[in-house]
Design a protein around this motif. Structure first.
Motif, short mmCIF file in Angstrom:
data_model
loop_
_atom_site.label_atom_id
_atom_site.label_comp_id
_atom_site.label_asym_id
_atom_site.label_seq_id
_atom_site.Cartn_x
_atom_site.Cartn_y
_atom_site.Cartn_z
N ALA A 112 44.50 20.28 -16.86
CA ALA A 112 43.38 19.93 -17.85
C ALA A 112 44.35 19.19 -18.93
O ALA A 112 43.94 18.05 -19.43
CB ALA A 112 42.69 21.00 -18.26
N ILE A 113 45.35 19.81 -19.21
CA ILE A 113 46.21 19.22 -20.42
C ILE A 113 46.91 17.93 -20.04
O ILE A 113 46.91 16.97 -20.88
CB ILE A 113 47.32 20.15 -20.74
N VAL A 114 47.24 17.64 -18.74
CA VAL A 114 47.86 16.58 -18.41
C VAL A 114 46.74 15.38 -18.41
O VAL A 114 46.81 14.07 -18.98
CB VAL A 114 48.48 16.52 -16.88
N VAL A 115 45.63 15.73 -17.92
CA VAL A 115 44.28 14.85 -17.75
C VAL A 115 44.05 14.34 -19.30
O VAL A 115 43.63 13.14 -19.46
CB VAL A 115 42.98 15.31 -17.08
N ILE A 116 43.87 15.20 -20.07
CA ILE A 116 43.47 15.12 -21.37
C ILE A 116 44.56 14.22 -22.06
O ILE A 116 44.16 13.19 -22.74
CB ILE A 116 43.10 16.34 -22.40
N GLY A 117 45.87 14.48 -21.86
CA GLY A 117 46.96 13.70 -22.56
C GLY A 117 46.99 12.34 -22.05
O GLY A 117 47.14 11.22 -22.73
N VAL A 118 46.78 11.97 -20.70
CA VAL A 118 46.76 10.83 -20.10
C VAL A 118 45.48 9.86 -20.68
O VAL A 118 45.80 8.64 -21.01
CB VAL A 118 46.80 10.69 -18.74
N ALA A 119 44.30 10.58 -20.75
CA ALA A 119 43.23 9.97 -21.20
C ALA A 119 43.51 9.43 -22.95
O ALA A 119 43.12 8.33 -23.30
CB ALA A 119 41.92 10.73 -21.05
#
Length: 55
Positions: free
Chosen positions: A42-49
């Motif tokens: 979830a942290i990676v997806v939020i960071g990429v977004a």
């Protein structure tokens, strides 16, 4: 085929054996690995977004 159904609650000794057997089974251990992976993902997806939106 005979339709004889023996209810363990009808026989005290059979019920006690059933109840003790059920209590002695160890509870399955849950791995903390899956929730950790979900949080990291979830942290990676939020960071990429955020990176893509702020670029």
């Amino acid at each position: 085929m005979s339709e004889q159904h023996i209810d363990p609650a009808g026989n005290t000794q059979a019920f006690r054996a059933f109840a003790q057997r059920a209590e002695q089974e160890p509870a399955p251990k849950k791995s903390p690995l899956i929730p950790i992976i979900a949080v990291v993902a979830a942290i990676v997806v939020i960071g990429v977004a955020a990176f893509l939106l702020l670029r």
